[in-house]
Design a protein around this motif. Sequence first.
Motif, PDB file in Angstrom:
ATOM      1  N   MET A 109       5.835  -0.155   9.265  1.00 49.88           N
ATOM      2  CA  MET A 109       6.936  -1.041   9.525  1.00 49.88           C
ATOM      3  C   MET A 109       8.223  -0.325   9.201  1.00 49.88           C
ATOM      4  N   SER A 110       8.832   0.114  10.188  1.00 49.21           N
ATOM      5  CA  SER A 110      10.008   0.945   9.978  1.00 49.21           C
ATOM      6  C   SER A 110      11.209   0.185   9.458  1.00 49.21           C
ATOM      7  N   ASP A 111      11.214  -1.158   9.612  1.00 49.13           N
ATOM      8  CA  ASP A 111      12.378  -1.904   9.154  1.00 49.13           C
ATOM      9  C   ASP A 111      12.266  -2.382   7.715  1.00 49.13           C
ATOM     10  N   ALA A 112      11.188  -2.036   7.001  1.00 47.36           N
ATOM     11  CA  ALA A 112      11.070  -2.365   5.584  1.00 47.36           C
ATOM     12  C   ALA A 112      11.901  -1.379   4.782  1.00 47.36           C
ATOM     13  N   THR A 113      12.295  -1.793   3.587  1.00 46.22           N
ATOM     14  CA  THR A 113      13.080  -0.890   2.751  1.00 46.22           C
ATOM     15  C   THR A 113      12.235   0.323   2.400  1.00 46.22           C
ATOM     16  N   PRO A 114      12.845   1.488   2.219  1.00 45.58           N
ATOM     17  CA  PRO A 114      12.082   2.702   1.917  1.00 45.58           C
ATOM     18  C   PRO A 114      11.229   2.565   0.665  1.00 45.58           C
ATOM     19  N   GLU A 115      11.729   1.855  -0.366  1.00 49.22           N
ATOM     20  CA  GLU A 115      10.958   1.717  -1.594  1.00 49.22           C
ATOM     21  C   GLU A 115       9.633   1.006  -1.335  1.00 49.22           C
ATOM     22  N   VAL A 116       9.661  -0.027  -0.507  1.00 52.78           N
ATOM     23  CA  VAL A 116       8.440  -0.767  -0.196  1.00 52.78           C
ATOM     24  C   VAL A 116       7.514   0.084   0.654  1.00 52.78           C
ATOM     25  N   ALA A 117       8.065   0.769   1.640  1.00 52.46           N
ATOM     26  CA  ALA A 117       7.244   1.598   2.513  1.00 52.46           C
ATOM     27  C   ALA A 117       6.541   2.690   1.712  1.00 52.46           C
ATOM     28  N   GLU A 118       7.235   3.263   0.731  1.00 51.89           N
ATOM     29  CA  GLU A 118       6.627   4.309  -0.079  1.00 51.89           C
ATOM     30  C   GLU A 118       5.568   3.748  -1.022  1.00 51.89           C
ATOM     31  N   ALA A 119       5.698   2.490  -1.426  1.00 51.71           N
ATOM     32  CA  ALA A 119       4.762   1.907  -2.378  1.00 51.71           C
ATOM     33  C   ALA A 119       3.413   1.621  -1.743  1.00 51.71           C
ATOM     34  N   GLY A 120       3.336   1.601  -0.434  1.00 42.49           N
ATOM     35  CA  GLY A 120       2.072   1.341   0.241  1.00 42.49           C
ATOM     36  C   GLY A 120       2.280   0.547   1.502  1.00 42.49           C
ATOM     37  N   ARG A 121       1.181   0.220   2.118  1.00 42.97           N
ATOM     38  CA  ARG A 121       1.200  -0.510   3.385  1.00 42.97           C
ATOM     39  C   ARG A 121       1.821  -1.888   3.199  1.00 42.97           C
ATOM     40  N   THR A 122       2.638  -2.293   4.153  1.00 45.14           N
ATOM     41  CA  THR A 122       3.251  -3.609   4.107  1.00 45.14           C
ATOM     42  C   THR A 122       2.909  -4.371   5.380  1.00 45.14           C
ATOM     43  N   MET A 123       3.178  -5.663   5.345  1.00 46.46           N
ATOM     44  CA  MET A 123       2.899  -6.508   6.507  1.00 46.46           C
ATOM     45  C   MET A 123       3.889  -7.645   6.543  1.00 46.46           C
ATOM     46  N   HIS A 124       4.079  -8.169   7.719  1.00 49.36           N
ATOM     47  CA  HIS A 124       4.911  -9.357   7.884  1.00 49.36           C
ATOM     48  C   HIS A 124       4.070 -10.590   7.603  1.00 49.36           C
ATOM     49  N   ILE A 125       4.715 -11.722   7.509  1.00 50.59           N
ATOM     50  CA  ILE A 125       4.063 -12.966   7.126  1.00 50.59           C
ATOM     51  C   ILE A 125       2.935 -13.362   8.098  1.00 50.59           C
ATOM     52  N   GLY A 126       3.100 -13.061   9.374  1.00 51.77           N
ATOM     53  CA  GLY A 126       2.065 -13.402  10.351  1.00 51.77           C
ATOM     54  C   GLY A 126       0.755 -12.701  10.072  1.00 51.77           C
ATOM     55  N   GLU A 127       0.823 -11.426   9.739  1.00 53.21           N
ATOM     56  CA  GLU A 127      -0.393 -10.681   9.405  1.00 53.21           C
ATOM     57  C   GLU A 127      -0.992 -11.204   8.108  1.00 53.21           C
ATOM     58  N   LEU A 128      -0.145 -11.503   7.140  1.00 53.45           N
ATOM     59  CA  LEU A 128      -0.638 -12.052   5.876  1.00 53.45           C
ATOM     60  C   LEU A 128      -1.357 -13.372   6.121  1.00 53.45           C
ATOM     61  N   ALA A 129      -0.784 -14.215   6.961  1.00 55.16           N
ATOM     62  CA  ALA A 129      -1.413 -15.494   7.297  1.00 55.16           C
ATOM     63  C   ALA A 129      -2.761 -15.269   7.970  1.00 55.16           C
ATOM     64  N   GLU A 130      -2.788 -14.343   8.905  1.00 57.84           N
ATOM     65  CA  GLU A 130      -4.035 -14.055   9.620  1.00 57.84           C
ATOM     66  C   GLU A 130      -5.113 -13.535   8.675  1.00 57.84           C
ATOM     67  N   ARG A 131      -4.739 -12.657   7.770  1.00 60.44           N
ATOM     68  CA  ARG A 131      -5.712 -12.054   6.854  1.00 60.44           C
ATOM     69  C   ARG A 131      -6.219 -13.021   5.797  1.00 60.44           C
ATOM     70  N   THR A 132      -5.440 -14.061   5.495  1.00 60.96           N
ATOM     71  CA  THR A 132      -5.849 -15.003   4.449  1.00 60.96           C
ATOM     72  C   THR A 132      -6.359 -16.325   4.995  1.00 60.96           C
ATOM     73  N   GLY A 133      -6.074 -16.594   6.262  1.00 62.79           N
ATOM     74  CA  GLY A 133      -6.461 -17.878   6.826  1.00 62.79           C
ATOM     75  C   GLY A 133      -5.537 -19.016   6.414  1.00 62.79           C
ATOM     76  N   LEU A 134      -4.394 -18.693   5.842  1.00 57.46           N
ATOM     77  CA  LEU A 134      -3.417 -19.699   5.446  1.00 57.46           C
ATOM     78  C   LEU A 134      -2.307 -19.780   6.487  1.00 57.46           C
ATOM     79  N   SER A 135      -1.664 -20.913   6.535  1.00 63.72           N
ATOM     80  CA  SER A 135      -0.598 -21.094   7.520  1.00 63.72           C
ATOM     81  C   SER A 135       0.689 -20.404   7.069  1.00 63.72           C
ATOM     82  N   LEU A 136       1.531 -20.118   8.047  1.00 65.09           N
ATOM     83  CA  LEU A 136       2.852 -19.563   7.735  1.00 65.09           C
ATOM     84  C   LEU A 136       3.614 -20.516   6.829  1.00 65.09           C
ATOM     85  N   ARG A 137       3.503 -21.797   7.113  1.00 62.47           N
ATOM     86  CA  ARG A 137       4.203 -22.808   6.322  1.00 62.47           C
ATOM     87  C   ARG A 137       3.773 -22.761   4.854  1.00 62.47           C
TER      88      ARG A 137
END
Length: 134
Positions: free
Chosen positions: A1-29
């Motif tokens: 994710m190129s638009d994440a801050t460099p500190e976060v990108a360096e700390a490891g893989r990141t994801m947007h809320i949609g991917e987090l929702a998909e991976r957990t089965g929880l809603s965006l809300r």
Amino acid sequence: MSDATPEVAEAGRTMHIGELAERTGLSLRTIRHYDDVGILPATARTEGGFRVYSEEDLERLMVIRRMKPLGFTLEEMTDLLSVLDALQQETDQGAVDELRARVATFRDTAVQRRDKMVETLARADEFIDVLTRY
């Protein structure tokens, strides 16, 4: 994710809320609500204001998701998460022992609540059996 801050990108893989929702089965809300109440703040935000989450956030959300069916309140979730966070950073053995004792209390509560759910499920099964006779 190129638009994440460099500190976060360096700390490891990141994801947007949609991917987090998909991976957990929880809603965006639900995830937004957990951010709003402070138990799952986004690791960062993109320049466009989108929430960015880490693998650690995913693990934290899975703890929350597992507590929810057992009827833990947001306050209890917050308390347990703070204990788990402290355990990861604490080096004093006395403090670690105290924190582990608090985790054990949560575990005991979870076991009691699960046992009650098992009992309720058994009653539901009995009712279904009664209805099956007709």
